[in-house]
Design a protein around this motif. Structure first.
Motif, mmCIF file in Angstrom:
data_model
loop_
_atom_site.group_PDB
_atom_site.id
_atom_site.type_symbol
_atom_site.label_atom_id
_atom_site.label_comp_id
_atom_site.label_asym_id
_atom_site.label_seq_id
_atom_site.Cartn_x
_atom_site.Cartn_y
_atom_site.Cartn_z
ATOM 1 N N GLN A 90 0.144 -1.021 0.125
ATOM 2 C CA GLN A 90 0.248 -0.091 -0.463
ATOM 3 C C GLN A 90 0.431 1.137 0.044
ATOM 4 O OE1 GLN A 90 -2.877 -0.243 3.247
ATOM 5 N NE2 GLN A 90 -3.780 2.079 2.945
ATOM 6 N N GLY A 91 0.513 2.055 -0.891
ATOM 7 C CA GLY A 91 1.805 3.381 -0.758
ATOM 8 C C GLY A 91 2.419 3.559 -2.006
ATOM 9 N N GLN A 92 2.942 1.802 -2.544
ATOM 10 C CA GLN A 92 4.129 1.707 -3.295
ATOM 11 C C GLN A 92 4.081 2.501 -4.693
ATOM 12 O OE1 GLN A 92 4.959 -2.072 -3.952
ATOM 13 N NE2 GLN A 92 6.759 -1.703 -5.717
ATOM 14 N N SER A 93 4.498 3.424 -5.224
ATOM 15 C CA SER A 93 4.447 3.820 -6.482
ATOM 16 C C SER A 93 4.376 3.103 -7.259
ATOM 17 C CB SER A 93 5.530 4.814 -6.849
ATOM 18 O OG SER A 93 5.472 5.327 -8.227
ATOM 19 N N LEU A 94 3.701 3.455 -8.676
ATOM 20 C CA LEU A 94 2.938 2.196 -9.597
ATOM 21 C C LEU A 94 3.637 2.972 -10.956
ATOM 22 C CD1 LEU A 94 0.325 0.795 -8.172
ATOM 23 C CD2 LEU A 94 2.804 -0.399 -8.086
ATOM 24 N N PHE A 95 2.907 4.170 -10.697
ATOM 25 C CA PHE A 95 3.178 4.586 -12.468
ATOM 26 C C PHE A 95 3.606 6.329 -12.648
ATOM 27 C CE2 PHE A 95 0.223 1.620 -13.514
ATOM 28 C CZ PHE A 95 0.267 0.937 -14.924
ATOM 29 N N THR A 96 3.459 6.831 -13.551
ATOM 30 C CA THR A 96 4.040 8.897 -13.178
ATOM 31 C C THR A 96 4.094 8.892 -14.483
ATOM 32 O OG1 THR A 96 6.177 7.939 -12.007
ATOM 33 C CG2 THR A 96 5.711 10.743 -12.970
ATOM 34 N N ILE A 97 2.808 9.563 -14.061
ATOM 35 C CA ILE A 97 2.600 11.107 -14.809
ATOM 36 C C ILE A 97 2.610 12.388 -15.560
ATOM 37 C CG2 ILE A 97 -0.126 11.941 -16.483
ATOM 38 C CD1 ILE A 97 -1.968 9.787 -15.061
ATOM 39 N N ASP A 98 3.591 11.986 -16.567
ATOM 40 C CA ASP A 98 3.530 13.220 -16.986
ATOM 41 C C ASP A 98 3.689 14.874 -15.284
ATOM 42 O OD1 ASP A 98 5.504 15.972 -17.254
ATOM 43 O OD2 ASP A 98 4.876 15.836 -19.381
ATOM 44 N N PRO A 99 4.250 14.879 -14.804
ATOM 45 C CA PRO A 99 4.055 16.245 -13.575
ATOM 46 C C PRO A 99 3.863 17.763 -14.555
ATOM 47 C CG PRO A 99 5.711 15.379 -13.029
ATOM 48 C CD PRO A 99 5.624 14.620 -14.668
ATOM 49 N N ALA A 100 4.806 17.914 -15.517
ATOM 50 C CA ALA A 100 4.373 19.337 -15.433
ATOM 51 C C ALA A 100 3.790 20.404 -15.535
ATOM 52 C CB ALA A 100 5.449 19.234 -16.590
ATOM 53 N N PRO A 101 2.541 20.521 -16.299
ATOM 54 C CA PRO A 101 1.204 20.236 -16.300
ATOM 55 C C PRO A 101 0.800 20.921 -15.017
ATOM 56 C CG PRO A 101 1.304 19.207 -18.168
ATOM 57 C CD PRO A 101 1.957 18.753 -17.165
ATOM 58 N N TYR A 102 0.569 20.115 -14.317
ATOM 59 C CA TYR A 102 0.111 20.772 -13.115
ATOM 60 C C TYR A 102 0.632 21.237 -12.105
ATOM 61 C CZ TYR A 102 -2.978 16.659 -15.271
ATOM 62 O OH TYR A 102 -3.267 16.186 -16.091
ATOM 63 N N GLN A 103 2.242 21.047 -12.186
ATOM 64 C CA GLN A 103 3.522 21.703 -11.154
ATOM 65 C C GLN A 103 2.906 23.816 -11.682
ATOM 66 O OE1 GLN A 103 5.379 20.447 -8.821
ATOM 67 N NE2 GLN A 103 5.647 23.473 -8.445
ATOM 68 N N ALA A 104 3.111 23.314 -13.085
ATOM 69 C CA ALA A 104 2.884 24.947 -13.408
ATOM 70 C C ALA A 104 1.782 25.211 -13.209
ATOM 71 C CB ALA A 104 2.332 25.518 -14.889
ATOM 72 N N VAL A 105 0.347 24.566 -12.936
ATOM 73 C CA VAL A 105 -0.899 24.831 -12.148
ATOM 74 C C VAL A 105 -0.676 25.723 -10.591
ATOM 75 C CG1 VAL A 105 -3.012 24.499 -11.772
ATOM 76 C CG2 VAL A 105 -2.438 24.317 -13.624
ATOM 77 N N LEU A 106 -0.238 24.709 -9.985
ATOM 78 C CA LEU A 106 0.317 24.245 -8.006
ATOM 79 C C LEU A 106 1.089 25.968 -8.155
ATOM 80 C CD1 LEU A 106 0.139 23.892 -5.846
ATOM 81 C CD2 LEU A 106 2.124 22.442 -6.235
ATOM 82 N N ASP A 107 1.935 26.322 -9.463
ATOM 83 C CA ASP A 107 3.153 27.219 -8.932
ATOM 84 C C ASP A 107 2.041 28.367 -9.436
ATOM 85 O OD1 ASP A 107 4.599 26.186 -8.324
ATOM 86 O OD2 ASP A 107 5.970 26.241 -10.363
ATOM 87 N N GLY A 108 0.704 28.780 -10.501
ATOM 88 C CA GLY A 108 0.235 29.759 -10.769
ATOM 89 C C GLY A 108 -0.877 30.030 -9.235
ATOM 90 N N ALA A 109 -1.523 29.050 -8.373
ATOM 91 C CA ALA A 109 -2.345 28.361 -7.827
ATOM 92 C C ALA A 109 -1.658 29.846 -6.212
ATOM 93 C CB ALA A 109 -2.893 27.721 -7.047
ATOM 94 N N LYS A 110 -0.461 29.036 -5.928
ATOM 95 C CA LYS A 110 0.526 29.920 -4.990
ATOM 96 C C LYS A 110 0.108 31.571 -5.003
ATOM 97 C CE LYS A 110 3.209 25.570 -3.779
ATOM 98 N NZ LYS A 110 4.181 25.230 -3.704
ATOM 99 N N ALA A 111 0.906 31.230 -6.901
ATOM 100 C CA ALA A 111 1.054 32.899 -6.810
ATOM 101 C C ALA A 111 -0.057 33.786 -6.429
ATOM 102 C CB ALA A 111 1.789 33.690 -8.436
ATOM 103 N N GLN A 112 -1.066 33.275 -6.233
ATOM 104 C CA GLN A 112 -2.676 33.954 -6.447
ATOM 105 C C GLN A 112 -2.793 34.388 -5.154
ATOM 106 O OE1 GLN A 112 -5.309 32.290 -8.735
ATOM 107 N NE2 GLN A 112 -5.217 32.511 -10.816
ATOM 108 N N LEU A 113 -2.409 33.345 -4.273
ATOM 109 C CA LEU A 113 -2.945 32.964 -2.889
ATOM 110 C C LEU A 113 -1.801 34.177 -2.423
ATOM 111 C CD1 LEU A 113 -3.559 31.902 -0.059
ATOM 112 C CD2 LEU A 113 -2.237 30.346 -0.419
#
Length: 416
Positions: A90-113
């Motif tokens: 349980q909790g073991q990593s199985l797949f990785t989906i390209d995180p770059a677009p979601y990292q960018a969205v997170l950075d934008g949300a932090k800036a808005q905060l």
């Protein structure tokens, strides 16, 4: 046409031959018919026995936990981090989906905060300044109220910005696909470079917990009613703890080494099949039972203190499906219709038509019919069917010599 006449010596030869034929015919013994001979048969005497009554039912194995690993965000699979067919935690990593677009969205949300927090600070200071000025009537009451509302709106903007950050963090976390349970993972349904969709919930893999498994069983309503009547009438006694013993027979006919526990008995009837569902759980540390496997389930019903059991081969089946036993009564064969219950260790449980002390024919059916005289011979389970009767019959034949012959039935001196 004139018939030829025989000469004297020819007539003499014919007379001699006829006389010899008559003498030979007179010397032959008439064939003896085995009238009144008793046919040997193998029998058992039925005695009541305390027996645990079981029933064999079809079952299907299901995993205790069955987790379908699906995509929760859109993107390209960049990495597969498990061995197909292996064990995962349980909790073991199985797949990785390209995180770059979601990292960018997170950075934008932090800036808005950060922007919302700055606006809120200015609004709070203005509201505090107006609170002092309104006391001196330096500002109107309306301006003070507007400042207070602007400060509250700024606080709400901060809360919205925090929620946006949290949502972006969740989506970014979904790019790392982990196992929700401990278990064995199957094949990967995608490869690196595949586009997966959260909208379509693309399945990536399947993880199943197999250290314990369910076995789902179905039983007809008529069998359930018969069991209830038998328990209510006292014909069957339930186990002292009220539990039901459950065993599994594998496809190769061997008995699964671990016994299971019946979890529940269905309270509704499937209208399509007229059957009730049962579920049992079995330990499966060696993973012998696999999901989807069909098995035979041996389910304990109760204890019959006066069970009447006969060997399996003693029951005769007619074309209409009825069952008959051949009994020995007064030295003769008597056919008796019976009601047959479950098969218990290669013996049929007879529920009706048989009484304690009855002598049941087990082998030797080929030469008998109802009313025929028979010679009962105790049946030996370790001996092939009909062997004892056949040996007894051969012995009787050898011990009955013909008249004028030797012990084996060969002609005596008159034939020499």
């Amino acid at each position: 046409m004139l018939k030829p006449r025989l000469s004297g010596w020819q007539r003499t030869s014919v007379i001699v031959l006829l006389s010899a034929g008559l003498l030979a015919a007179c010397s032959e013994e008439p064939e003896q018919k085995p009238q009144g001979m008793k046919i040997p048969v193998n029998v058992v005497t039925v005695e009541p026995t305390s027996t645990e009554v079981t029933v064999n039912l079809p079952g299907r194995v299901e995993a205790i936990k069955d987790a379908q690993i699906r995509a929760r965000v859109n993107g390209i699979v960049t990495d597969i981090k498990f061995e197909q067919g292996g064990v995962v935690e349980q909790g073991q990593s199985l797949f990785t989906i390209d995180p770059a677009p979601y990292q960018a969205v997170l950075d934008g949300a932090k800036a808005q905060l950060l922007q919302a927090q700055a606006d809120a600070k200015s609004a709070r200071l203005l509201a505090q300044r107006y609170a002092r000025l309104v006391k001196d009537n330096a500002v109107s009451r309306q301006e003070y109220d507007n400042a207070q509302a602007a400060a509250a709106q700024a606080e709400a903007a901060i809360a919205a910005a925090k929620a946006a950050v949290q949502s972006a963090q969740i989506d970014l976390g979904y790019t790392e696909v982990v196992s929700p349970i401990d278990g064995r993972i199957g094949k990967s349904y995608v490869t690196e470079g595949a586009l997966v969709s959260a909208t379509q919930a693309t399945q990536l893999a399947l993880v199943q917990q197999l250290d314990e498994v369910y076995v789902d069983i179905t039983r007809s309503t008529s069998e359930v009613m018969q069991l209830r009547k038998a328990l209510e009438s006292g014909m069957l006694e339930q186990a002292p703890d009220g539990s039901a013993k459950v065993e599994v027979m594998l496809e190769d006919g061997t008995l699964y080494p671990e016994s299971g526990k019946l979890l529940f008995s269905g309270v509704t009837v499937d209208p399509a099949t007229g059957q009730v569902s049962l579920r049992a759980v079995f330990p499966n540390k060696d993973e012998i039972l696999l999901p989807g496997m069909y098995v035979r389930v041996k389910l304990g019903q109760g204890v019959d203190r006066k069970a009447l059991l006969v060997p399996q081969q003693a029951v005769q089946r007619s074309p209409d499906g009825s069952s008959t036993l051949m009994l020995v009564k007064d030295g003769k064969v008597a056919a008796t219709p019976v009601t047959v219950g479950p098969l218990l260790d290669n013996k049929w449980l007879i529920t009706d038509g048989l009484s304690a002390g009855d002598v049941v024919i087990v082998a030797g059916f080929q030469k008998i019919r109802p009313g025929a005289p028979v010679q009962p011979i105790p049946w030996n389970p370790d001996q092939p069917a009909g062997a004892a009767a056949g040996q007894q019959a051969n012995g009787a034949a050898k011990a009955t010599p013909k008249e004028g012959g030797g012990p084996s039935g060969t002609p005596g001196e008159s034939s020499k």
